[in-house]
Design a protein around this motif. Sequence first.
Motif, PDB file in Angstrom:
ATOM      1  N   LYS A 119      17.973 -11.141  -6.394  1.00 13.83           N
ATOM      2  CA  LYS A 119      16.670 -10.547  -6.091  1.00 13.83           C
ATOM      3  C   LYS A 119      16.786  -9.139  -5.515  1.00 13.83           C
ATOM      4  O   LYS A 119      15.793  -8.595  -5.004  1.00 13.83           O
ATOM      5  N   ILE A 120      17.955  -8.536  -5.601  1.00 11.21           N
ATOM      6  CA  ILE A 120      18.123  -7.168  -5.115  1.00 11.21           C
ATOM      7  C   ILE A 120      17.264  -6.205  -5.928  1.00 11.21           C
ATOM      8  O   ILE A 120      16.805  -5.177  -5.410  1.00 11.21           O
ATOM      9  N   ASP A 121      17.026  -6.547  -7.199  1.00 14.19           N
ATOM     10  CA  ASP A 121      16.221  -5.650  -8.039  1.00 14.19           C
ATOM     11  C   ASP A 121      14.793  -5.500  -7.542  1.00 14.19           C
ATOM     12  O   ASP A 121      14.086  -4.565  -7.915  1.00 14.19           O
ATOM     13  N   GLU A 122      14.334  -6.425  -6.671  1.00 11.46           N
ATOM     14  CA  GLU A 122      12.970  -6.375  -6.156  1.00 11.46           C
ATOM     15  C   GLU A 122      12.827  -5.461  -4.932  1.00 11.46           C
ATOM     16  O   GLU A 122      11.707  -5.128  -4.529  1.00 11.46           O
ATOM     17  N   LEU A 123      13.936  -5.040  -4.327  1.00 12.73           N
ATOM     18  CA  LEU A 123      13.872  -4.292  -3.068  1.00 12.73           C
ATOM     19  C   LEU A 123      13.077  -2.988  -3.152  1.00 12.73           C
ATOM     20  O   LEU A 123      12.392  -2.635  -2.175  1.00 12.73           O
ATOM     21  N   PRO A 124      13.120  -2.235  -4.259  1.00 14.91           N
ATOM     22  CA  PRO A 124      12.311  -1.008  -4.304  1.00 14.91           C
ATOM     23  C   PRO A 124      10.817  -1.241  -4.125  1.00 14.91           C
ATOM     24  O   PRO A 124      10.076  -0.293  -3.823  1.00 14.91           O
ATOM     25  N   GLN A 125      10.350  -2.480  -4.283  1.00 20.10           N
ATOM     26  CA  GLN A 125       8.927  -2.744  -4.077  1.00 20.10           C
ATOM     27  C   GLN A 125       8.523  -2.595  -2.610  1.00 20.10           C
ATOM     28  O   GLN A 125       7.326  -2.544  -2.298  1.00 20.10           O
ATOM     29  N   LEU A 126       9.504  -2.519  -1.722  1.00 21.62           N
ATOM     30  CA  LEU A 126       9.175  -2.212  -0.331  1.00 21.62           C
ATOM     31  C   LEU A 126       8.475  -0.859  -0.231  1.00 21.62           C
ATOM     32  O   LEU A 126       7.682  -0.626   0.678  1.00 21.62           O
ATOM     33  N   TRP A 127       8.790   0.025  -1.178  1.00 15.78           N
ATOM     34  CA  TRP A 127       8.095   1.311  -1.224  1.00 15.78           C
ATOM     35  C   TRP A 127       6.632   1.116  -1.590  1.00 15.78           C
ATOM     36  O   TRP A 127       5.742   1.777  -1.034  1.00 15.78           O
ATOM     37  N   ASN A 128       6.346   0.196  -2.531  1.00 14.04           N
ATOM     38  CA  ASN A 128       4.951  -0.127  -2.851  1.00 14.04           C
ATOM     39  C   ASN A 128       4.218  -0.705  -1.646  1.00 14.04           C
ATOM     40  O   ASN A 128       3.032  -0.447  -1.446  1.00 14.04           O
ATOM     41  N   VAL A 129       4.944  -1.499  -0.844  1.00 14.01           N
ATOM     42  CA  VAL A 129       4.345  -2.078   0.363  1.00 14.01           C
ATOM     43  C   VAL A 129       4.039  -0.982   1.371  1.00 14.01           C
ATOM     44  O   VAL A 129       2.945  -0.925   1.951  1.00 14.01           O
ATOM     45  N   LEU A 130       4.997  -0.101   1.597  1.00 15.35           N
ATOM     46  CA  LEU A 130       4.811   0.988   2.556  1.00 15.35           C
ATOM     47  C   LEU A 130       3.644   1.872   2.151  1.00 15.35           C
ATOM     48  O   LEU A 130       2.882   2.342   3.003  1.00 15.35           O
ATOM     49  N   TRP A 131       3.485   2.082   0.843  1.00 15.13           N
ATOM     50  CA  TRP A 131       2.438   2.961   0.354  1.00 15.13           C
ATOM     51  C   TRP A 131       1.063   2.297   0.363  1.00 15.13           C
ATOM     52  O   TRP A 131       0.037   2.957   0.230  1.00 15.13           O
ATOM     53  N   GLY A 132       1.018   0.964   0.505  1.00 10.28           N
ATOM     54  CA  GLY A 132      -0.258   0.263   0.577  1.00 10.28           C
ATOM     55  C   GLY A 132      -0.722  -0.355  -0.716  1.00 10.28           C
ATOM     56  O   GLY A 132      -1.831  -0.898  -0.782  1.00 10.28           O
ATOM     57  N   GLU A 133       0.099  -0.312  -1.753  1.00  3.33           N
ATOM     58  CA  GLU A 133      -0.271  -0.921  -3.029  1.00  3.33           C
ATOM     59  C   GLU A 133       0.027  -2.410  -3.035  1.00  3.33           C
ATOM     60  O   GLU A 133      -0.568  -3.162  -3.818  1.00  3.33           O
ATOM     61  N   MET A 134       0.964  -2.838  -2.197  1.00  2.00           N
ATOM     62  CA  MET A 134       1.344  -4.239  -2.103  1.00  2.00           C
ATOM     63  C   MET A 134       1.438  -4.633  -0.630  1.00  2.00           C
ATOM     64  O   MET A 134       1.364  -3.780   0.264  1.00  2.00           O
ATOM     65  N   SER A 135       1.591  -5.925  -0.409  1.00  2.91           N
ATOM     66  CA  SER A 135       1.823  -6.462   0.922  1.00  2.91           C
ATOM     67  C   SER A 135       3.141  -7.235   0.887  1.00  2.91           C
ATOM     68  O   SER A 135       3.677  -7.528  -0.182  1.00  2.91           O
ATOM     69  N   LEU A 136       3.672  -7.568   2.045  1.00 12.11           N
ATOM     70  CA  LEU A 136       4.888  -8.371   2.062  1.00 12.11           C
ATOM     71  C   LEU A 136       4.630  -9.755   1.501  1.00 12.11           C
ATOM     72  O   LEU A 136       5.456 -10.311   0.769  1.00 12.11           O
ATOM     73  N   VAL A 137       3.479 -10.338   1.831  1.00 16.53           N
ATOM     74  CA  VAL A 137       3.133 -11.684   1.365  1.00 16.53           C
ATOM     75  C   VAL A 137       1.789 -11.631   0.651  1.00 16.53           C
ATOM     76  O   VAL A 137       0.811 -11.100   1.183  1.00 16.53           O
ATOM     77  N   GLY A 138       1.758 -12.170  -0.545  1.00 14.40           N
ATOM     78  CA  GLY A 138       0.539 -12.208  -1.334  1.00 14.40           C
ATOM     79  C   GLY A 138       0.866 -12.628  -2.752  1.00 14.40           C
ATOM     80  O   GLY A 138       2.039 -12.735  -3.123  1.00 14.40           O
ATOM     81  N   PRO A 139      -0.137 -12.899  -3.577  1.00 11.70           N
ATOM     82  CA  PRO A 139       0.119 -13.283  -4.973  1.00 11.70           C
ATOM     83  C   PRO A 139       0.918 -12.201  -5.682  1.00 11.70           C
ATOM     84  O   PRO A 139       0.660 -11.015  -5.504  1.00 11.70           O
ATOM     85  N   ARG A 140       1.894 -12.592  -6.473  1.00  9.97           N
ATOM     86  CA  ARG A 140       2.731 -11.606  -7.152  1.00  9.97           C
ATOM     87  C   ARG A 140       1.896 -10.762  -8.119  1.00  9.97           C
ATOM     88  O   ARG A 140       1.023 -11.278  -8.822  1.00  9.97           O
ATOM     89  N   PRO A 141       2.151  -9.447  -8.169  1.00  9.53           N
ATOM     90  CA  PRO A 141       1.411  -8.587  -9.105  1.00  9.53           C
ATOM     91  C   PRO A 141       1.842  -8.873 -10.542  1.00  9.53           C
ATOM     92  O   PRO A 141       3.029  -9.036 -10.816  1.00  9.53           O
ATOM     93  N   VAL A 142       0.874  -8.956 -11.429  1.00 11.68           N
ATOM     94  CA  VAL A 142       1.163  -9.302 -12.819  1.00 11.68           C
ATOM     95  C   VAL A 142       0.660  -8.203 -13.743  1.00 11.68           C
ATOM     96  O   VAL A 142      -0.030  -7.271 -13.332  1.00 11.68           O
ATOM     97  N   LEU A 143       1.006  -8.315 -15.021  1.00 10.29           N
ATOM     98  CA  LEU A 143       0.565  -7.354 -16.023  1.00 10.29           C
ATOM     99  C   LEU A 143      -0.953  -7.425 -16.199  1.00 10.29           C
ATOM    100  O   LEU A 143      -1.548  -8.505 -16.063  1.00 10.29           O
ATOM    101  N   PRO A 144      -1.591  -6.289 -16.491  1.00 12.77           N
ATOM    102  CA  PRO A 144      -3.045  -6.306 -16.701  1.00 12.77           C
ATOM    103  C   PRO A 144      -3.489  -7.328 -17.739  1.00 12.77           C
ATOM    104  O   PRO A 144      -4.533  -7.952 -17.591  1.00 12.77           O
ATOM    105  N   GLU A 145      -2.701  -7.519 -18.789  1.00 16.68           N
ATOM    106  CA  GLU A 145      -3.060  -8.475 -19.841  1.00 16.68           C
ATOM    107  C   GLU A 145      -3.231  -9.884 -19.285  1.00 16.68           C
ATOM    108  O   GLU A 145      -4.120 -10.628 -19.698  1.00 16.68           O
ATOM    109  N   LEU A 146      -2.396 -10.257 -18.304  1.00 15.34           N
ATOM    110  CA  LEU A 146      -2.479 -11.606 -17.751  1.00 15.34           C
ATOM    111  C   LEU A 146      -3.721 -11.765 -16.869  1.00 15.34           C
ATOM    112  O   LEU A 146      -4.343 -12.828 -16.851  1.00 15.34           O
TER     113      LEU A 146
END
Length: 285
Positions: free
Chosen positions: A87-114
């Motif tokens: 799961k090391i490949d997921e670590l850059p998403q901490l930048w999305n969390v810091l920027w406010g696009e994501m949270s540490l805990v919440g439903p996983r972001p999915v593709l717009p189609e889904l």
Amino acid sequence: MVKRLVDIVASFALLIAASPLLAFAALAILLTSRGPVLFRQIRMGRGFRPFEIFKLRTMAHAEAGLAYTLGPDPRITPIGKFLRRSKIDELPQLWNVLWGEMSLVGPRPVLPELTEEFHEYYAFLLRVRPGLTDPASLKYSQESLLLAQASDPMRFFKNVVTPDKLRISFEYLGHANLWTDLATIAMTLGVCCFPLLSRVYGELPSAGQEGIRPEPARADAAVYANQARMSAPMDGSIFAHDLAYLEAAVEEASQWRRPPWIPQQEADFRLRSASSAKNESASLL
């Protein structure tokens, strides 16, 4: 506000702590395969606002294929397999969390189609920021191994796995608070080290269950229905206009806020019409 404050402090601290690991992983990617270090993809965020998610690239660059990874995929590089398992490949998403696009805990972001296909459920789930982790993603932490056993991975993913994830996320959001979030973060660390801990969240479905899609159970159908009616309608324009334009616009807007610790090559965007983009997506599926 407390949740957002925790997200900011924790993501900033974790980015600093993980920077040596990220630098080592970036070097390994650069030395073992051609292409950029980061993988970027449009995902749907809070209130159906699309954003660009960051991951370490684990696949061969510019290889054609589905946007979904359904079990073993020949595009995954040798170093990519390790990054995915750990799961090391997921670590850059901490930048999305810091920027406010994501949270540490919440439903996983999915593709717009889904989110379009399961719109009535995401109308409720996307009232909060998508997260790095939640009980649904922990239960399916080894999802690729499960999908590899299915005779029709896409059908199994859409008809069985996704509804079960929606059910779990619904139940969690019904009682989520700061303490349940902290417990989920602790369990995430545990599952990363000991994958079998994911069984705490229930047994995985059988790979043979590929029939009619079940409706996700709702903890309180009346409350959900009211919330769904009050939610803003989805902006269908992101599926109607030139998809390359949307991607290029997000790319341009994010130039100055890119994660600074990893080198990154520029992406080339191929202009295409909305109709050709739809036909191409249909042919892939």
